[in-house]
Design a protein around this motif. Structure first.
Motif, PDB file in Angstrom:
ATOM      1  N   MET A   1       0.878  -1.089   0.601  1.00  8.66           N
ATOM      2  CA  MET A   1      -0.225   0.320   0.445  1.00  8.66           C
ATOM      3  C   MET A   1       1.015   1.409  -0.332  1.00  8.66           C
ATOM      4  O   MET A   1       1.840   1.537   1.231  1.00  8.66           O
ATOM      5  N   GLU A   2       0.627   2.054  -1.111  1.00 11.32           N
ATOM      6  CA  GLU A   2       1.581   3.318  -0.661  1.00 11.32           C
ATOM      7  C   GLU A   2       1.125   4.356  -0.058  1.00 11.32           C
ATOM      8  O   GLU A   2      -0.360   5.124  -0.189  1.00 11.32           O
ATOM      9  N   ILE A   3       1.257   5.281   0.635  1.00 13.97           N
ATOM     10  CA  ILE A   3       0.868   6.015   1.943  1.00 13.97           C
ATOM     11  C   ILE A   3       1.616   7.882   0.800  1.00 13.97           C
ATOM     12  O   ILE A   3       2.888   7.899   0.841  1.00 13.97           O
ATOM     13  N   GLU A   4       0.551   8.820   0.620  1.00  7.86           N
ATOM     14  CA  GLU A   4       0.995  10.099   0.593  1.00  7.86           C
ATOM     15  C   GLU A   4       1.028  10.658   1.174  1.00  7.86           C
ATOM     16  O   GLU A   4       0.245  10.911   2.102  1.00  7.86           O
ATOM     17  N   TYR A   5       2.169  11.078   1.839  1.00  4.50           N
ATOM     18  CA  TYR A   5       2.153  12.562   2.608  1.00  4.50           C
ATOM     19  C   TYR A   5       1.238  14.324   2.645  1.00  4.50           C
ATOM     20  O   TYR A   5       1.099  14.622   1.446  1.00  4.50           O
ATOM     21  N   SER A   6       0.580  14.082   2.980  1.00  4.82           N
ATOM     22  CA  SER A   6       0.539  15.850   2.990  1.00  4.82           C
ATOM     23  C   SER A   6       0.733  16.607   3.342  1.00  4.82           C
ATOM     24  O   SER A   6       2.066  16.996   4.327  1.00  4.82           O
ATOM     25  N   ARG A   7       0.455  18.104   3.332  1.00  5.27           N
ATOM     26  CA  ARG A   7       1.621  18.736   3.547  1.00  5.27           C
ATOM     27  C   ARG A   7       1.953  19.255   5.000  1.00  5.27           C
ATOM     28  O   ARG A   7       3.382  19.520   5.182  1.00  5.27           O
ATOM     29  N   GLU A   8       1.336  18.647   5.771  1.00  2.94           N
ATOM     30  CA  GLU A   8       1.213  18.567   7.055  1.00  2.94           C
ATOM     31  C   GLU A   8       2.292  17.688   7.674  1.00  2.94           C
ATOM     32  O   GLU A   8       3.105  18.330   8.241  1.00  2.94           O
ATOM     33  N   HIS A   9       1.611  16.878   6.446  1.00  7.23           N
ATOM     34  CA  HIS A   9       3.149  15.683   7.276  1.00  7.23           C
ATOM     35  C   HIS A   9       4.377  16.073   6.756  1.00  7.23           C
ATOM     36  O   HIS A   9       5.517  16.174   7.439  1.00  7.23           O
ATOM     37  N   TRP A  10       4.568  16.769   5.470  1.00  8.16           N
ATOM     38  CA  TRP A  10       5.907  17.129   5.297  1.00  8.16           C
ATOM     39  C   TRP A  10       6.733  17.893   6.121  1.00  8.16           C
ATOM     40  O   TRP A  10       7.636  17.819   6.179  1.00  8.16           O
ATOM     41  N   GLU A  11       5.817  18.860   7.115  1.00  6.61           N
ATOM     42  CA  GLU A  11       5.680  20.006   7.107  1.00  6.61           C
ATOM     43  C   GLU A  11       6.765  19.532   8.810  1.00  6.61           C
ATOM     44  O   GLU A  11       7.892  19.954   9.469  1.00  6.61           O
ATOM     45  N   ILE A  12       5.974  18.542   9.477  1.00  8.44           N
ATOM     46  CA  ILE A  12       6.224  17.455  10.896  1.00  8.44           C
ATOM     47  C   ILE A  12       8.041  17.714  10.049  1.00  8.44           C
ATOM     48  O   ILE A  12       8.951  17.507  11.142  1.00  8.44           O
ATOM     49  N   LEU A  13       8.003  16.681   8.957  1.00 12.46           N
ATOM     50  CA  LEU A  13       9.300  16.047   9.036  1.00 12.46           C
ATOM     51  C   LEU A  13      10.161  16.454   8.880  1.00 12.46           C
ATOM     52  O   LEU A  13      12.144  16.549   9.472  1.00 12.46           O
ATOM     53  N   LYS A  14       9.819  17.908   7.611  1.00 13.07           N
ATOM     54  CA  LYS A  14      10.849  19.075   7.728  1.00 13.07           C
ATOM     55  C   LYS A  14      11.291  19.197   8.749  1.00 13.07           C
ATOM     56  O   LYS A  14      12.590  19.970   9.270  1.00 13.07           O
ATOM     57  N   ASN A  15      10.304  20.269  10.170  1.00 10.09           N
ATOM     58  CA  ASN A  15      10.939  19.799  11.668  1.00 10.09           C
ATOM     59  C   ASN A  15      11.826  19.451  11.848  1.00 10.09           C
ATOM     60  O   ASN A  15      12.760  19.616  12.657  1.00 10.09           O
ATOM     61  N   LYS A  16      11.046  18.438  12.025  1.00 11.40           N
ATOM     62  CA  LYS A  16      12.098  17.065  13.203  1.00 11.40           C
ATOM     63  C   LYS A  16      13.066  17.386  12.160  1.00 11.40           C
ATOM     64  O   LYS A  16      14.400  15.731  13.403  1.00 11.40           O
ATOM     65  N   ARG A  17      13.295  17.001  10.661  1.00 11.36           N
ATOM     66  CA  ARG A  17      14.493  16.603   9.800  1.00 11.36           C
ATOM     67  C   ARG A  17      15.628  17.869  10.916  1.00 11.36           C
ATOM     68  O   ARG A  17      17.464  17.382  11.239  1.00 11.36           O
ATOM     69  N   GLU A  18      15.003  18.986  11.007  1.00 11.49           N
ATOM     70  CA  GLU A  18      16.059  20.003  11.310  1.00 11.49           C
ATOM     71  C   GLU A  18      16.218  20.112  12.494  1.00 11.49           C
ATOM     72  O   GLU A  18      17.830  20.447  12.675  1.00 11.49           O
ATOM     73  N   ARG A  19      15.823  19.589  13.401  1.00  8.47           N
ATOM     74  CA  ARG A  19      16.350  19.358  14.610  1.00  8.47           C
ATOM     75  C   ARG A  19      17.319  18.554  15.059  1.00  8.47           C
ATOM     76  O   ARG A  19      18.206  18.662  15.751  1.00  8.47           O
TER      77      ARG A  19
END
Length: 218
Positions: A1-19
């Motif tokens: 099954m393929e899950i497509e990330y929402s804009r909110e998901h990408w933003e959460i990932l971006k913030n956690k990776r920056e930290r």
């Protein structure tokens, strides 16, 4: 099954990776290499996902220079290599860990089972495959990830993650038990006092716990 990330998901990932990058750069400035593992490495994060970092070859004195909230030592089982942990926050959502002796092959492969990534690859935006706590193999894609059950696909996971079949089965069994019984305890967890360093704590634990002493000296 393929899950497509929402804009909110990408933003959460971006913030956690920056930290995560901030923390890994701080570790690098002290002359050590840290790696992030788990959902932040794979990409399938949630708002409450932890930022977990491992240093395989630590300098214990330098690690203690990192500003932190509290420190503790854990030995998961009597035959496990003890690890030290520095929590950067009260809730243990940002934690740096390091082994107190040489890790066994299966213990190293644990990090590759869940997905592990270096600072260099993190800066490139790379994501890696791994298995989540629900025993799903997560395979990053451009739009999100593909997930397939680990159970029944163990041989594929061995090839994908480049770890042993034994490690796959061991982690599978452990996570299934946690699902059935809830969170399982650990053999030893020792909280360090505010003025206590790791060297002192290790010395005391070695005197008082033969299983800890055995694995520290193994």
């Amino acid at each position: 099954m393929e899950i497509e990330y929402s804009r909110e998901h990408w933003e959460i990932l971006k913030n956690k990776r920056e930290r995560a990058i901030e923390i890994l750069r701080q570790i690098k400035s002290l002359g050590m290499e840290g790696y992030i593992y788990g959902s932040v490495a794979r990409g399938d994060v949630k708002k409450d996902s932890d930022i977990d970092i491992i240093i395989f070859n630590p300098d214990m004195l330098k690690i203690e220079l990192i500003p932190h909230h509290h420190k503790f030592i854990v030995q998961a089982t009597p035959s496990s290599t003890p690890k030290a942990y520095i929590s950067l926050d009260e809730e243990e959502k940002e934690v740096i860990s390091f082994p107190l002796n040489k890790l066994k092959r299966k213990e190293i492969e644990f990090y590759y089972f869940g997905g592990i990534i270096s600072l260099e690859d993190l800066l490139k935006g790379k994501r890696v495959p791994g298995v989540n706590k629900d025993l799903e193999i997560i395979i990053p894609t451009e739009k999100g990830h593909i997930q397939i059950p680990l159970i029944g696909n163990e041989d594929y996971a061995v090839k994908l993650l480049k770890i042993s079949h034994d490690t796959i089965l061991e982690r599978e069994n452990l996570l299934e038990k946690r699902e059935e019984r809830g969170h399982t305890g650990v053999f030893l967890k020792y909280e360090l006092g505010d003025d206590e360093n790791f060297e002192f704590a290790i010395r005391n634990l070695s005197k008082n716990n033969k299983f800890f002493r055995r694995m520290i000296n193994a």
